[in-house]
Design an enzyme around this catalytic site. Sequence first.
Site, PDB file in Angstrom:
ATOM      1  CG  ASP A  93      -1.974   0.945   1.303  1.00 45.08           C
ATOM      2  OD1 ASP A  93      -2.403   1.396   0.228  1.00 45.08           O
ATOM      3  OD2 ASP A  93      -2.443   1.274   2.429  1.00 45.08           O
ATOM      4  CG  HIS A  94      -0.391   4.824   0.229  1.00 43.76           C
ATOM      5  ND1 HIS A  94      -0.844   5.801  -0.614  1.00 43.76           N
ATOM      6  CD2 HIS A  94      -1.473   4.424   0.935  1.00 43.76           C
ATOM      7  CE1 HIS A  94      -2.134   6.000  -0.424  1.00 43.76           C
ATOM      8  NE2 HIS A  94      -2.550   5.161   0.507  1.00 43.76           N
ATOM      9  CG  HIS A 232      -6.043   4.708  -1.727  1.00 44.76           C
ATOM     10  ND1 HIS A 232      -4.956   4.250  -1.025  1.00 44.76           N
ATOM     11  CD2 HIS A 232      -5.939   4.180  -2.978  1.00 44.76           C
ATOM     12  CE1 HIS A 232      -4.230   3.486  -1.826  1.00 44.76           C
ATOM     13  NE2 HIS A 232      -4.797   3.432  -3.012  1.00 44.76           N
TER      14      HIS A 232
HETATM   15  O1  G3H Z   1      -3.324   4.918   3.693  1.00 42.07           O
HETATM   16  C1  G3H Z   1      -2.634   4.660   4.674  1.00 42.07           C
HETATM   17  C2  G3H Z   1      -2.944   3.420   5.442  1.00 42.07           C
HETATM   18  O2  G3H Z   1      -4.044   3.619   6.284  1.00 42.07           O
HETATM   19  C3  G3H Z   1      -1.721   2.947   6.167  1.00 42.07           C
HETATM   20  O3  G3H Z   1      -1.418   3.736   7.255  1.00 42.07           O
HETATM   21  O4  G3H Z   1       1.021   4.230   7.140  1.00 42.07           O
HETATM   22  O5  G3H Z   1      -0.224   4.308   9.312  1.00 42.07           O
HETATM   23  O6  G3H Z   1       0.263   2.122   8.203  1.00 42.07           O
HETATM   24  P1  G3H Z   1       0.013   3.581   8.026  1.00 42.07           P
HETATM   25  P1  13P Z   2      -8.912   4.773   5.599  1.00 40.30           P
HETATM   26  O1  13P Z   2      -8.001   5.612   6.437  1.00 40.30           O
HETATM   27  O2  13P Z   2     -10.138   5.549   5.206  1.00 40.30           O
HETATM   28  O3  13P Z   2      -9.248   3.477   6.223  1.00 40.30           O
HETATM   29  O4  13P Z   2      -8.139   4.464   4.219  1.00 40.30           O
HETATM   30  C1  13P Z   2      -7.172   3.454   4.149  1.00 40.30           C
HETATM   31  C2  13P Z   2      -6.389   3.481   2.905  1.00 40.30           C
HETATM   32  O5  13P Z   2      -6.682   4.164   1.944  1.00 40.30           O
HETATM   33  C3  13P Z   2      -5.189   2.632   2.844  1.00 40.30           C
HETATM   34  O6  13P Z   2      -4.457   2.839   1.684  1.00 40.30           O
HETATM   35 ZN    ZN Z   3      -4.541   4.851   0.945  1.00 37.19          ZN
END
Ligand code: G3H
Ligand code: 13P
Ligand code: ZN
Length: 330
Positions: A93-94, A232
């Site tokens: 993710d990201h 997202h």
């Molecule tokens: O979009 C971000 C996700 O909710 C992940 O968050 O970087 O705190 O693990 P994190």
């Molecule tokens: P939320 O913070 O709305 O749960 O989104 C999560 C997300 O986009 C993870 O990439």
């Molecule tokens: Zn995200």
Amino acid sequence: MVSYKDLGLVNTREMFKKAINGGYAVPAFNFNNMEQMQAIISACVECSSPVILQVSSGARKYANQTLLRYMAQGAVEYAKELGKNIPICLHLDHGNSFELCKSCVDMGFSSVMIDGSSLPYDENVALTKKVVDYAHQFDVTVEGELGVLAGVEDEVSAEEAHYTRPEEVIDFVSKTGVDSLAISIGTSHGANKFKPEQCTRNADGILVPPPLRFDILEAIEKQLPGFPIVLHGSSSVPQEYVKIINTHGGALKDAVGIPEDQLRQAAKSAVCKINIDSDGRLAMTAMIRKIFVDQPAEFDPRKYLGPARDELKKLYMHKCENVLCSAGKA
Ligand code: G3H
Ligand code: 13P
Ligand code: ZN
């Protein structure tokens, strides 16, 4: 080099094709610990949903990349043991660099996101293409992003949302070769998605956020018919959890999310992956806070992590059955 295929994982290609044709979205749930992983898999097995296990770079640092990868491998075996071989994808993710994406491809991820959305357009194209060229050699699928969400995007922060420009999407997809595209149509990360001044209030004083820009989504779909779109920032921030947290010592102010009916509507369109992290955090925190207050003598972690895991499972099943409509599609 570990191939995800040897771990029993799948990439997103087939998942997304079926989701678009079937008018539902595949859940992408973030995880960084065992209880979250157990809840995600047991929920998705019980309601027979395909699932994307999502790992952020922060989660990777927190839990250790090797452990997380073995947990995903364990998730495949756990699902089988529970009785159903559901499609499971392990997704970064990201991702914010080529090196991070490459490292995930090399260690068994079946899908990666390269988030160049904060870069100038041409740099986003170049970085995304570089990741696609590498990942596709191993049949790993790639998600790119155009447009910037408000709130905090992992280590990318954006003061203001910049909606995706429909006139850019064909050029971006054809130049990069991405398999799916994350767009910005008004969703936002975290539990405080909107400033109170952007919202109205309902009769109970709860903030009502501005509606998602379905007009932009439709314009994007017209440009890219049948192409997989990702949302997202799609937590709904259930107010019952906010209330439990705040009545048990918490201090969440003006926490508000995306209404479920709007996500249900999005899932019927070309949106075939919906990301949910914050709602799981709220569910766990609510249960743990409640047990700490109600049973102050309890000190066995299983006695509070267990109920938190049960609540998480309930939440994930609700998402699959009633919001994303992915239940029964595995
Ligand atoms: O979009 C971000 C996700 O909710 C992940 O968050 O970087 O705190 O693990 P994190
Ligand atoms: P939320 O913070 O709305 O749960 O989104 C999560 C997300 O986009 C993870 O990439
Ligand atoms: Zn995200």
